[in-house]
Write a protein that holds these residues in place. Structure first.
Motif, PDB file in Angstrom:
ATOM      1  N   ILE A 150       0.833  -1.205   0.000  1.00  0.00           N
ATOM      2  CA  ILE A 150       0.000   0.000   0.000  1.00  0.00           C
ATOM      3  C   ILE A 150       0.865   1.252   0.000  1.00  0.00           C
ATOM      4  N   LEU A 151       1.820   1.328   0.933  1.00  0.00           N
ATOM      5  CA  LEU A 151       2.699   2.495   1.035  1.00  0.00           C
ATOM      6  C   LEU A 151       4.053   2.047   1.557  1.00  0.00           C
ATOM      7  N   PRO A 152       5.034   1.879   0.684  1.00  0.00           N
ATOM      8  CA  PRO A 152       6.363   1.471   1.140  1.00  0.00           C
ATOM      9  C   PRO A 152       7.077   2.596   1.872  1.00  0.00           C
ATOM     10  N   ARG A 153       7.968   2.219   2.747  1.00  0.00           N
ATOM     11  CA  ARG A 153       8.747   3.223   3.478  1.00  0.00           C
ATOM     12  C   ARG A 153       9.761   3.889   2.556  1.00  0.00           C
ATOM     13  N   PRO A 154      10.107   5.151   2.810  1.00  0.00           N
ATOM     14  CA  PRO A 154      11.098   5.825   1.964  1.00  0.00           C
ATOM     15  C   PRO A 154      12.432   5.103   1.907  1.00  0.00           C
ATOM     16  N   THR A 155      12.850   4.511   3.036  1.00  0.00           N
ATOM     17  CA  THR A 155      14.121   3.779   3.020  1.00  0.00           C
ATOM     18  C   THR A 155      14.056   2.590   2.068  1.00  0.00           C
ATOM     19  N   ARG A 156      12.901   1.928   2.016  1.00  0.00           N
ATOM     20  CA  ARG A 156      12.730   0.802   1.102  1.00  0.00           C
ATOM     21  C   ARG A 156      12.716   1.289  -0.348  1.00  0.00           C
ATOM     22  N   VAL A 157      12.064   2.413  -0.600  1.00  0.00           N
ATOM     23  CA  VAL A 157      12.054   2.975  -1.956  1.00  0.00           C
ATOM     24  C   VAL A 157      13.465   3.364  -2.380  1.00  0.00           C
ATOM     25  N   PHE A 158      14.223   3.952  -1.457  1.00  0.00           N
ATOM     26  CA  PHE A 158      15.601   4.349  -1.755  1.00  0.00           C
ATOM     27  C   PHE A 158      16.469   3.130  -2.048  1.00  0.00           C
ATOM     28  N   ALA A 159      16.268   2.048  -1.283  1.00  0.00           N
ATOM     29  CA  ALA A 159      17.030   0.823  -1.516  1.00  0.00           C
ATOM     30  C   ALA A 159      16.732   0.247  -2.899  1.00  0.00           C
ATOM     31  N   VAL A 160      15.464   0.254  -3.297  1.00  0.00           N
ATOM     32  CA  VAL A 160      15.096  -0.229  -4.634  1.00  0.00           C
ATOM     33  C   VAL A 160      15.671   0.692  -5.711  1.00  0.00           C
ATOM     34  N   PHE A 161      15.632   1.999  -5.446  1.00  0.00           N
ATOM     35  CA  PHE A 161      16.166   2.971  -6.397  1.00  0.00           C
ATOM     36  C   PHE A 161      17.647   2.699  -6.657  1.00  0.00           C
ATOM     37  N   VAL A 162      18.400   2.413  -5.595  1.00  0.00           N
ATOM     38  CA  VAL A 162      19.830   2.142  -5.746  1.00  0.00           C
ATOM     39  C   VAL A 162      20.059   0.785  -6.403  1.00  0.00           C
ATOM     40  N   ALA A 163      19.316  -0.232  -5.968  1.00  0.00           N
ATOM     41  CA  ALA A 163      19.519  -1.583  -6.490  1.00  0.00           C
ATOM     42  C   ALA A 163      19.163  -1.681  -7.973  1.00  0.00           C
ATOM     43  N   ARG A 164      18.160  -0.926  -8.421  1.00  0.00           N
ATOM     44  CA  ARG A 164      17.705  -0.991  -9.806  1.00  0.00           C
ATOM     45  C   ARG A 164      18.003   0.306 -10.551  1.00  0.00           C
ATOM     46  N   PHE A 165      19.093   0.943 -10.171  1.00  0.00           N
ATOM     47  CA  PHE A 165      19.430   2.250 -10.730  1.00  0.00           C
ATOM     48  C   PHE A 165      19.619   2.171 -12.246  1.00  0.00           C
ATOM     49  N   ASP A 166      20.325   1.141 -12.722  1.00  0.00           N
ATOM     50  CA  ASP A 166      20.579   1.031 -14.160  1.00  0.00           C
ATOM     51  C   ASP A 166      19.281   0.865 -14.943  1.00  0.00           C
ATOM     52  N   ILE A 167      18.373   0.039 -14.418  1.00  0.00           N
ATOM     53  CA  ILE A 167      17.091  -0.165 -15.102  1.00  0.00           C
ATOM     54  C   ILE A 167      16.278   1.121 -15.110  1.00  0.00           C
ATOM     55  N   LEU A 168      16.238   1.795 -13.969  1.00  0.00           N
ATOM     56  CA  LEU A 168      15.480   3.044 -13.879  1.00  0.00           C
ATOM     57  C   LEU A 168      16.030   4.096 -14.831  1.00  0.00           C
ATOM     58  N   MET A 169      17.367   4.196 -14.911  1.00  0.00           N
ATOM     59  CA  MET A 169      17.960   5.190 -15.786  1.00  0.00           C
ATOM     60  C   MET A 169      17.665   4.903 -17.253  1.00  0.00           C
ATOM     61  N   ALA A 170      17.629   3.629 -17.625  1.00  0.00           N
ATOM     62  CA  ALA A 170      17.319   3.288 -19.008  1.00  0.00           C
ATOM     63  C   ALA A 170      15.901   3.710 -19.370  1.00  0.00           C
ATOM     64  N   TYR A 171      14.952   3.434 -18.486  1.00  0.00           N
ATOM     65  CA  TYR A 171      13.565   3.830 -18.744  1.00  0.00           C
ATOM     66  C   TYR A 171      13.397   5.338 -18.627  1.00  0.00           C
ATOM     67  N   CYS A 172      14.120   5.960 -17.693  1.00  0.00           N
ATOM     68  CA  CYS A 172      14.048   7.420 -17.553  1.00  0.00           C
ATOM     69  C   CYS A 172      14.575   8.114 -18.802  1.00  0.00           C
ATOM     70  N   PHE A 173      15.610   7.546 -19.409  1.00  0.00           N
ATOM     71  CA  PHE A 173      16.147   8.153 -20.629  1.00  0.00           C
ATOM     72  C   PHE A 173      15.103   8.156 -21.734  1.00  0.00           C
ATOM     73  N   ASP A 174      14.340   7.055 -21.845  1.00  0.00           N
ATOM     74  CA  ASP A 174      13.280   7.009 -22.856  1.00  0.00           C
ATOM     75  C   ASP A 174      12.243   8.104 -22.614  1.00  0.00           C
ATOM     76  N   THR A 175      11.823   8.257 -21.349  1.00  0.00           N
ATOM     77  CA  THR A 175      10.834   9.293 -21.031  1.00  0.00           C
ATOM     78  C   THR A 175      11.401  10.685 -21.249  1.00  0.00           C
ATOM     79  N   LEU A 176      12.655  10.888 -20.851  1.00  0.00           N
ATOM     80  CA  LEU A 176      13.280  12.196 -21.025  1.00  0.00           C
ATOM     81  C   LEU A 176      13.404  12.543 -22.501  1.00  0.00           C
ATOM     82  N   TRP A 177      13.714  11.558 -23.320  1.00  0.00           N
ATOM     83  CA  TRP A 177      13.850  11.805 -24.752  1.00  0.00           C
ATOM     84  C   TRP A 177      12.512  12.209 -25.360  1.00  0.00           C
ATOM     85  N   THR A 178      11.468  11.460 -25.051  1.00  0.00           N
ATOM     86  CA  THR A 178      10.156  11.788 -25.611  1.00  0.00           C
ATOM     87  C   THR A 178       9.649  13.128 -25.120  1.00  0.00           C
ATOM     88  N   THR A 179      10.071  13.542 -23.926  1.00  0.00           N
ATOM     89  CA  THR A 179       9.619  14.818 -23.370  1.00  0.00           C
ATOM     90  C   THR A 179      10.354  15.997 -23.980  1.00  0.00           C
TER      91      THR A 179
END
Length: 247
Positions: free
Chosen positions: A26-55
């Motif tokens: 329902i609502l993850p803790r910020p520390t858990r979100v930060f841990a996922v952000f760091v662990a999946r940083f490469d995946i997030l950046m790849a998808y973020c690049f696609d969104t940034l390009w289209t924007t």
């Protein structure tokens, strides 16, 4: 102050999740979100690049010049204003999410519907603000310029366009954030890449931390793009502000 406020908000969020034992789905803790952000940083950046390009792809090449020129036309001509402005208002009232399925039929699935949606959703603020900038020229100034022999074209280029520049950059800062909204909407409705598609896939798996990590990534991109636009505004419209420069 923004950093202090953000830190306080995250602390309250973390404590609320712990004290009330809120499930992660329902609502993850910020520390858990930060841990996922760091662990999946490469995946997030790849998808973020696609969104940034289209924007961003349509902003310098299409959205800004088209909106600026149409705003000049509407602000400079009462005939165009009375004929076109009501149509723009009607089109802007259409929910942009309703356009995505139509765009998918016309141009197919992929990045192009997201680019067009970002263009459409951020086009109107630029047109309105540029037209407003032209409308703020005082009648007395127009009369003085006419008495000095200035033509309508000279009034537009020497006074109207400089007067509209602060309005243009103000609308650009709004349009950038709206463009991200349009891109993410298109990616969640019918895209196969981008951060919106990643968030949709994560929510389908009940992976709330990844979904919130995508939200944080969108917020970071929006703030960075806003900061870039504010820096350009400071350099190009410094003359328009007295004392403190608005960022």
């Amino acid at each position: 102050m923004p950093w202090l406020f953000l830190a306080g908000l995250l602390i309250v969020w973390e404590l609320a999740c712990i004290v009330f034992d809120i499930p992660e789905i329902i609502l993850p803790r910020p520390t858990r979100v930060f841990a996922v952000f760091v662990a999946r940083f490469d995946i997030l950046m790849a998808y973020c690049f696609d969104t940034l390009w289209t924007t961003v792809v349509g902003l310098p090449a299409g959205r800004s010049p088209a909106g600026f020129l149409l705003g000049l036309a509407i602000g400079a001509s009462p005939f165009i204003y009375s004929g076109l402005y009501p149509l723009l208002i009607a089109f802007n009232a259409i929910p942009k999410v309703a356009l995505v399925p139509i765009l998918m039929i016309w141009v197919g699935v992929g990045s192009l519907p997201a680019v067009i949606t970002a263009f459409v959703i951020s086009f109107f603020p630029i047109v309105v603000n540029v037209a407003t900038g032209l409308a703020t020229i005082e009648p007395e100034m127009r009369d003085v310029l006419r008495s000095l022999g200035a033509s309508r074209t000279e009034i537009l280029t020497k006074v109207g366009i400089p007067r509209a520049m602060p309005y243009l950059f103000a609308s650009l800062k709004v349009a950038i954030t709206l463009a991200f909204i349009g891109s993410v909407i298109a990616e969640t409705v019918g895209g196969n890449n981008g951060i919106g598609f990643l968030m949709l896939s994560a929510s389908a798996r009940n992976d709330a931390p990844t979904t919130f990590a995508g939200l944080f990534a969108i917020a970071i991109m929006g703030v960075l793009m806003y900061a870039v636009c504010a820096m350009v505004e400071k350099r190009m419209t410094r003359w328009a502000f007295r004392g403190e420069i608005v960022s």
